[in-house]
Motif scaffolding. Sequence first.
Motif, PDB file in Angstrom:
ATOM      1  N   ARG A  58       0.824  -1.198   0.000  1.00 12.50           N
ATOM      2  CA  ARG A  58       0.000   0.000   0.000  1.00 12.50           C
ATOM      3  C   ARG A  58       0.866   1.258   0.000  1.00 12.50           C
ATOM      4  O   ARG A  58       1.912   1.307   0.634  1.00 12.50           O
ATOM      5  CB  ARG A  58      -0.851   0.044   1.266  1.00 12.50           C
ATOM      6  N   SER A  59       0.410   2.317  -0.688  1.00 11.87           N
ATOM      7  CA  SER A  59       1.124   3.595  -0.663  1.00 11.87           C
ATOM      8  C   SER A  59       0.103   4.710  -0.846  1.00 11.87           C
ATOM      9  O   SER A  59      -0.298   5.044  -1.954  1.00 11.87           O
ATOM     10  CB  SER A  59       2.176   3.643  -1.773  1.00 11.87           C
ATOM     11  N   ILE A  60      -0.296   5.273   0.287  1.00 14.03           N
ATOM     12  CA  ILE A  60      -1.320   6.315   0.242  1.00 14.03           C
ATOM     13  C   ILE A  60      -0.811   7.548  -0.505  1.00 14.03           C
ATOM     14  O   ILE A  60      -1.576   8.338  -1.043  1.00 14.03           O
ATOM     15  CB  ILE A  60      -1.787   6.667   1.675  1.00 14.03           C
ATOM     16  N   PRO A 120      -0.821   8.730  -5.442  1.00 13.25           N
ATOM     17  CA  PRO A 120      -1.337   9.778  -6.344  1.00 13.25           C
ATOM     18  C   PRO A 120      -0.528  11.079  -6.236  1.00 13.25           C
ATOM     19  O   PRO A 120      -0.260  11.741  -7.244  1.00 13.25           O
ATOM     20  CB  PRO A 120      -2.771   9.977  -5.857  1.00 13.25           C
ATOM     21  N   TYR A 121      -0.118  11.415  -5.018  1.00  5.89           N
ATOM     22  CA  TYR A 121       0.712  12.601  -4.825  1.00  5.89           C
ATOM     23  C   TYR A 121       2.028  12.466  -5.588  1.00  5.89           C
ATOM     24  O   TYR A 121       2.470  13.393  -6.273  1.00  5.89           O
ATOM     25  CB  TYR A 121       0.960  12.791  -3.324  1.00  5.89           C
ATOM     26  N   LEU A 122       2.635  11.272  -5.510  1.00  7.05           N
ATOM     27  CA  LEU A 122       3.905  11.061  -6.199  1.00  7.05           C
ATOM     28  C   LEU A 122       3.751  11.172  -7.712  1.00  7.05           C
ATOM     29  O   LEU A 122       4.677  11.577  -8.415  1.00  7.05           O
ATOM     30  CB  LEU A 122       4.463   9.679  -5.847  1.00  7.05           C
ATOM     31  N   ALA A 124       1.523   5.137   8.350  1.00  2.48           N
ATOM     32  CA  ALA A 124       0.875   6.246   7.626  1.00  2.48           C
ATOM     33  C   ALA A 124       0.844   5.939   6.132  1.00  2.48           C
ATOM     34  O   ALA A 124      -0.160   6.140   5.454  1.00  2.48           O
ATOM     35  CB  ALA A 124       1.611   7.555   7.881  1.00  2.48           C
ATOM     36  N   GLU A 125       1.960   5.446   5.625  1.00  2.00           N
ATOM     37  CA  GLU A 125       2.040   5.155   4.195  1.00  2.00           C
ATOM     38  C   GLU A 125       1.122   3.993   3.814  1.00  2.00           C
ATOM     39  O   GLU A 125       0.628   3.917   2.692  1.00  2.00           O
ATOM     40  CB  GLU A 125       3.506   4.870   3.827  1.00  2.00           C
ATOM     41  N   GLN A 126       0.886   3.092   4.789  1.00  2.00           N
ATOM     42  CA  GLN A 126       0.015   1.941   4.533  1.00  2.00           C
ATOM     43  C   GLN A 126      -1.454   2.274   4.772  1.00  2.00           C
ATOM     44  O   GLN A 126      -2.310   1.413   4.582  1.00  2.00           O
ATOM     45  CB  GLN A 126       0.392   0.789   5.478  1.00  2.00           C
TER      46      GLN A 126
END
Lengths: 321, 503
Positions: free
Chosen positions: B163-165, B168-170, B441-443
């Motif tokens: 997972r990488s919340i 989309p930002y990246l 947080a990233e997950q």
Amino acid sequence: MASYLVRRTAFLLLSFAAAMLLIFLLLRVLPGDPANALLSLDATDEQIAAARAQVGSDQPIGTQLLNWVGDVARLDLGTSFTSGTAVLPEIASRLGVTIPLTLISFVISVVLAAALGYYAAVRSHTRLGVAVAAVAQVGIAVPVFWIGILLVWVFALTLRLLPSGGFPREDWADPLDALRSLLLPICTIVIVMTASLVRYVRSAVLDVLDSDYLRNAQALGATPGEAFRRHGVRNASVPVISILGIELASTLLGAVVVESVFTLPGLGSMLTKAIETHDYPSIQGVLLVTTFLVLVIGFAADIVQRVVDPRLRSSLSGAHA
Amino acid sequence: MRLRLAPSLAGILAAGLLLTGCAGGGTGDATTSAPADTAASIEVGSLYEPSNLSNVDAGGQGVTEAFSGNVYESLMKLDDDGSVTPLLAEDYSVSDDGLTYTFTLRDGVKFHSGKELTADDVVSSFERVTADDSQAARKSSYAVVSDVEATDDSTVTFTLSQRSISFPYLMAYVWIVNPDLADAKTDADGTGPYSFDEWQRGSTLSLVRNDDYWGDPAKNGRVTFHYFTDASAESNALLTGEIDLITSIQSPDSLTQFENNEDFTISEGTSTTKELLAFNDRVAPFDDSRVRRAIYSALDREKLLDAIWDGRGTLIGSMVPPTDPWYEDLTSVNPYDPELSKQLLSEAGLADGFSFTLSTPNYDPHPEVAEFLQSELAKVGITVDIKVITADEWYTDVYQNLDFEATLQEHVNDRDVVWYANPDFYWGYDNADVQELVASAEQAETTDEQTEDLKKANEIIATEAASNWLYLYPQIVVASSDVTGFPVNGLNSQFYVYNIEKA
């Protein structure tokens, strides 16, 4: 004269080779790896190695030097690490700004300095003559960027007559526009250079005025002006010419300050940027070309001096031939 | 000349993850009363000339400023407030397990060369960023992508290994570049509202309006960036009308001539550039958070900000600027209190003080900040030896070799608090709780969860004074008063020029 030329040329080439070696070694002595220019903060070891290979900093210094010398011999100054473009055409385009700037300033300065220096010498006992010499003295003491800033303040910011800096996007497509951009930079250099030259001209002329041959000429009926024109000019110009070579060279190198004040895309700004980004090919290229120009100027000054001064000419072709 | 880390190392650091330009967010409102000239040529002054035209080849902050959103576009766009919205993506969807992102491309998008945008172009643009020789900023963040595929002409599917919340930002940092372009360092072919016209190295870079643009056309006909190495030359050019605005003022001295002058407007936006006193948290006595807090409390940061920025800018108490979604005001966590400072020092067994070497980059504002720190810390018995180093030495000695006790640095990126979760990073802050919170947080499944975790992490980091966050730079744009619509925050060094109008 011919053998002098041969020896002088050999010396020129030798100096150039020594300069090349020095430029190359000095850059390698400086701390920092040019590969850093290509690296981001999260670079991995593999990326660092790839960057080193790309810029060649992973090779032994001897190999790097030989490669460079070989390239230069083929008139290839390499490709900029950072911009990815060939160095030589860029230097050529930058010279399109730096050379006119330097040469125009130089010619104007020489003419002005000759007139003012002569006046200051001939009228050395009048108030105006003393004033010229004094102003020249002050002119030498003032830093070039300060004069630049002052001119910008007066002619660009206050009077709005000229641009405060920059160079037309179209380069010399419209020469008048380009010259307009160069006007203040030229004035800046002219002020500094004239001030410094006036002293030399003045003392050279004073020496000549004090000479026996000039007094003789006047005793034989020539007016002081005629005597100076016929016998003095040549003698007075010999010491000045050797100074002119140095002045021209230092103006070329000193243009970097003026280019920065006036945001001119010349050789100076190219060098500054290249040093900032460790762009070795560009740094080496600019230093090489300027060194070459300076050496050629010195060479030319020597030759001109000998052409002007028959004594040097004969002693060289006679005694050393 | 001011050499900010990002530009001066433009090359050296190529901007990477945390130090490339960035600042809070957005485009100023273009509300003009006088009819604007849609063919106008906007002359922009900047100190950041690109090194080349590619953002994966150490092009530096300058190429982001000139090209991001103007010439090149991404699937997602970073908006004024720091939020992320679709740009070249019509829309996107995430699978329930959060491992598959499917982007649908907008119809009718063309590159400047006339070629139609397809999913294959997106795939190759992404691969360009992650290629072995790519020096792209945030490159390591894309390691989470295990597969990218053009499922059909207008659909791209990314498969993640976890997972990488932030995904989309990246994507807002991946320029979509026509793969047919021969050399992205010297030429450009994007889909943006402007096409690249000409770059006179050392002087100007110009863009012309793309009349085939898929979206709202640019409100001006042409934009030329004029590059300066000298800030006063830049100010002069604005005063004489040779340029219309300056993207980012770097010292308050340059402002005096524009203040109280109705010919110019000064806009102060929010930047994300933090001035940091970073310690080597691995070595004594900085491995003791009491010592770091003692130093923080010995510093009158308000006075420092006044001295450096003449009252502009913002005090911060952590690495998180107000434009990051997980911002909260932590300025009072380590208050200015010399008595508290002395008390903390004596608790740490350093009642008689100690001395340390501060590795200080040789460009503004660091030397001035270092002297301020020296005199403030002397008052609580700490002796500071200032060691002035070049940007290059900083990169080699401090960043790579970790050979330092404390250093000064400006960190310009948004969302960079996560670096405190990496114990190998140069400051060596090592706290398992923080690492766990940042990872979780990233997950996270929602941005709310992400925000909550990062807030918690940041509170710990601030309480332990992992570093001392001295102040947040102001983002100042000065413009001729007939010019409107420019971005006020310059987020991530971006400078969207398409809304700029000249009356």
